[in-house]
Design an enzyme around this catalytic site. Structure first.
Site, mmCIF file in Angstrom:
data_model
loop_
_atom_site.group_PDB
_atom_site.id
_atom_site.type_symbol
_atom_site.label_atom_id
_atom_site.label_comp_id
_atom_site.label_asym_id
_atom_site.label_seq_id
_atom_site.Cartn_x
_atom_site.Cartn_y
_atom_site.Cartn_z
ATOM 1 N N GLU A 155 -7.723 -5.465 20.126
ATOM 2 C CA GLU A 155 -8.620 -6.600 19.889
ATOM 3 C C GLU A 155 -7.996 -7.905 20.359
ATOM 4 O OE1 GLU A 155 -10.576 -4.887 15.764
ATOM 5 O OE2 GLU A 155 -8.558 -5.705 15.735
ATOM 6 N N ASP B 256 -11.583 -2.236 8.456
ATOM 7 C CA ASP B 256 -11.628 -3.419 9.325
ATOM 8 C C ASP B 256 -12.101 -3.102 10.732
ATOM 9 O OD1 ASP B 256 -9.441 -1.980 10.156
ATOM 10 O OD2 ASP B 256 -7.998 -3.614 10.032
HETATM 11 N N1 LIG Z 1 -7.776 -7.064 6.941
HETATM 12 C C1 LIG Z 1 -6.746 -7.463 7.624
HETATM 13 O O1 LIG Z 1 -6.592 -8.662 7.891
HETATM 14 C C2 LIG Z 1 -5.725 -6.460 8.068
HETATM 15 C C3 LIG Z 1 -4.503 -6.892 8.589
HETATM 16 C C4 LIG Z 1 -3.536 -5.936 8.916
HETATM 17 C C5 LIG Z 1 -3.815 -4.574 8.746
HETATM 18 N N2 LIG Z 1 -5.044 -4.202 8.272
HETATM 19 C C6 LIG Z 1 -5.356 -2.791 8.048
HETATM 20 O O2 LIG Z 1 -4.600 -2.374 6.924
HETATM 21 C C7 LIG Z 1 -4.410 -0.963 6.988
HETATM 22 C C8 LIG Z 1 -2.953 -0.624 6.688
HETATM 23 O O3 LIG Z 1 -2.128 -1.084 7.726
HETATM 24 P P1 LIG Z 1 -0.587 -0.653 7.771
HETATM 25 O O4 LIG Z 1 0.017 -1.447 8.869
HETATM 26 O O5 LIG Z 1 -0.006 -0.729 6.398
HETATM 27 O O6 LIG Z 1 -0.765 0.881 8.189
HETATM 28 P P2 LIG Z 1 0.288 2.099 7.907
HETATM 29 O O7 LIG Z 1 -0.170 3.199 8.786
HETATM 30 O O8 LIG Z 1 1.682 1.615 8.014
HETATM 31 O O9 LIG Z 1 0.020 2.480 6.365
HETATM 32 C C9 LIG Z 1 -1.202 3.003 5.922
HETATM 33 C C10 LIG Z 1 -0.938 3.919 4.752
HETATM 34 O O10 LIG Z 1 -2.213 4.383 4.249
HETATM 35 C C11 LIG Z 1 -1.991 5.695 3.776
HETATM 36 N N3 LIG Z 1 -3.276 6.390 3.610
HETATM 37 C C12 LIG Z 1 -4.110 6.851 4.585
HETATM 38 N N4 LIG Z 1 -5.187 7.433 4.013
HETATM 39 C C13 LIG Z 1 -5.020 7.329 2.668
HETATM 40 C C14 LIG Z 1 -5.807 7.711 1.563
HETATM 41 N N5 LIG Z 1 -6.983 8.344 1.722
HETATM 42 N N6 LIG Z 1 -5.361 7.436 0.311
HETATM 43 C C15 LIG Z 1 -4.176 6.784 0.140
HETATM 44 N N7 LIG Z 1 -3.380 6.399 1.165
HETATM 45 C C16 LIG Z 1 -3.813 6.653 2.417
HETATM 46 C C17 LIG Z 1 -1.069 6.314 4.815
HETATM 47 O O11 LIG Z 1 -0.402 7.467 4.329
HETATM 48 C C18 LIG Z 1 -0.119 5.167 5.106
HETATM 49 O O12 LIG Z 1 1.059 5.214 4.325
HETATM 50 C C19 LIG Z 1 -4.855 -0.550 8.386
HETATM 51 O O13 LIG Z 1 -6.127 0.065 8.264
HETATM 52 C C20 LIG Z 1 -4.947 -1.836 9.158
HETATM 53 O O14 LIG Z 1 -5.899 -1.783 10.186
HETATM 54 C C21 LIG Z 1 -5.991 -5.111 7.933
#
Ligand SMILES: NC(=O)c1ccc[n+]([C@@H]2O[C@H](COP(=O)([O-])OP(=O)(O)OC[C@H]3O[C@@H](n4cnc5c(N)ncnc54)[C@H](O)[C@@H]3O)[C@@H](O)[C@H]2O)c1
Length: 358
Positions: A64, A236
């Site tokens: 993005e 997101d």
């Molecule tokens: N809204 C925002 O501004 C924003 C900003 C940054 C990241 N994000 C989003 O936040 C999320 C997390 O990012 P990250 O960098 O920590 O990713 P990451 O991959 O490091 O961690 C995600 C975690 O979620 C866990 N997970 C997946 N499915 C699950 C479930 N059903 N139940 C419980 N745990 C589960 C995984 O095992 C993993 O440990 C991503 O989806 C990312 O796109 C959003």
């Protein structure tokens, strides 16, 4: 002919520079300053030229571009989201960004934003939670214990007074990693849980920050208790959500920039006329946030370009104060701005911007 340099030097901040900056300021102070910067920029909402981010989707993820500008400063972030990346040793989210001077177009800052995205997302969660969560909130559930999670935990601990966090992740190693990283934080009780339901029960705030490229149902309506604030961070992207649609129907829903959240947020499940409030109205006092102790509030966070504009602005200020970063010879500084071809005639000449850095 203009004989002075025609370009300003571009400051470059690496991930290590940003880590040093946070270390020198102290994480609580850095998050606090970042939250104040984001809030101040949200209060200037009408001053910004805004658009939904431009997304390029592929089988496993998305890349993005997130642009935004006011009269003086333009910013953009490049960011990806690839939930399967961690299986091959890469982060799910990686980012960098630029601040530029609107009058001239000169890029004044090129910075890492991978670490900074985690910081700004955690700061933004608190900017939203302050008017939306119950003021007496002390216990938070944190579902998803990956890269973003410690930042969320410490932002809510230091800036909102959360002193107990109940943890759940489908990957138990992620929860162990979080507990090891935050082990030294006295005054913060960490409780690993066996299920989402166990983590959420009795929580004042529920933060969902999972990564899975699917319409997941991390939270179902039966888990929602009166008075809860839900901070939904991981839903997101189109086809990548965390909340059952009835969770949104049960709540008062707040968003960053409505046109973007309708496409990307958990809101994508609901009809186009489902009522939401843009958060800036609440911060500016034009609309109420929480109106009662039993109300369920939901921040359907997707991440908006303004938060990265604020983060880049904060980084530039703090790096200047601390003398961090290096000047990057990104844009050629020409003796005659019309003689770009002259660079090819003298390829060995040192660019002026690099000379300034020496
Ligand atoms: N809204 C925002 O501004 C924003 C900003 C940054 C990241 N994000 C989003 O936040 C999320 C997390 O990012 P990250 O960098 O920590 O990713 P990451 O991959 O490091 O961690 C995600 C975690 O979620 C866990 N997970 C997946 N499915 C699950 C479930 N059903 N139940 C419980 N745990 C589960 C995984 O095992 C993993 O440990 C991503 O989806 C990312 O796109 C959003």
């Amino acid at each position: 002919m203009n004989t002075s340099p025609t370009a300003l030097p571009t400051l470059f901040l690496s991930a290590q520079d940003v880590a040093t900056l946070v270390h020198r300021l102290g994480l609580p102070a850095a998050l606090d300053r970042l939250a104040d910067t984001i809030r101040a920029d949200y209060l200037r909402w009408p001053a910004f030229d805004k658009s939904a981010r431009v997304a390029s989707h592929s089988v496993d993820g998305v890349i993005e571009l997130m642009p935004i500008a006011d009269d003086t400063t333009y910013a953009f972030k490049y960011v990806n989201g690839h939930p399967r990346n961690t299986r091959s040793g890469l982060p799910t989210v990686m980012a960098f960004g630029v601040l530029a001077d609107v009058d001239t177009g000169v890029p004044v800052l090129l910075s890492e934003l991978t670490l900074t995205t985690a910081l700004r997302t955690a700061a933004m969660s608190v900017v939203a939670a302050r008017p939306l969560a119950r003021p007496d909130s002390r216990r938070m559930a944190l579902i998803g214990n990956g890269a973003q999670s410690e930042f969320q935990a410490l932002s809510f601990h230091h800036l909102m007074g959360i002193d107990e966090i109940r943890l759940y992740d489908t990957d138990a190693a992620a929860t162990r990693k979080l507990m090891a990283n935050l082990a030294g934080h006295t005054g913060l009780r960490l409780v690993p849980c066996d299920s989402i339901a166990q983590a959420v029960r009795g929580a004042d705030i529920v933060t969902t920050v999972t990564a899975d490229k699917t319409n997941a149902t991390i939270l179902t309506p039966d888990l929602i208790e009166p008075g809860m604030h839900i901070n939904g961070v991981g839903g997101d992207c189109p086809g990548k959500t965390e909340l059952h649609p009835d969770v949104l129907r049960r709540a008062s829903v707040f968003v960053e920039y409505e046109p973007q959240t309708r496409i990307e947020g958990d809101l994508q499940h609901l009809p186009a006329d489902f009522p939401v409030t843009e958060l800036w109205h609440v911060l500016a006092g034009n609309a109420p946030g929480r109106t009662g102790a039993a109300q369920v509030t939901l921040f359907d966070s997707v991440g908006f370009a303004l938060e990265d504009y604020s983060a880049l602005r904060f980084l530039r200020e703090a790096a200047g104060e601390l003398g961090l970063g290096q000047v990057l010879p990104l844009i050629p500084a020409l003796q005659d701005p019309k003689d770009l071809f002259g660079l090819l005639r003298r390829p060995e000449a040192r660019p002026v911007a690099l000379a300034l850095a020496a």
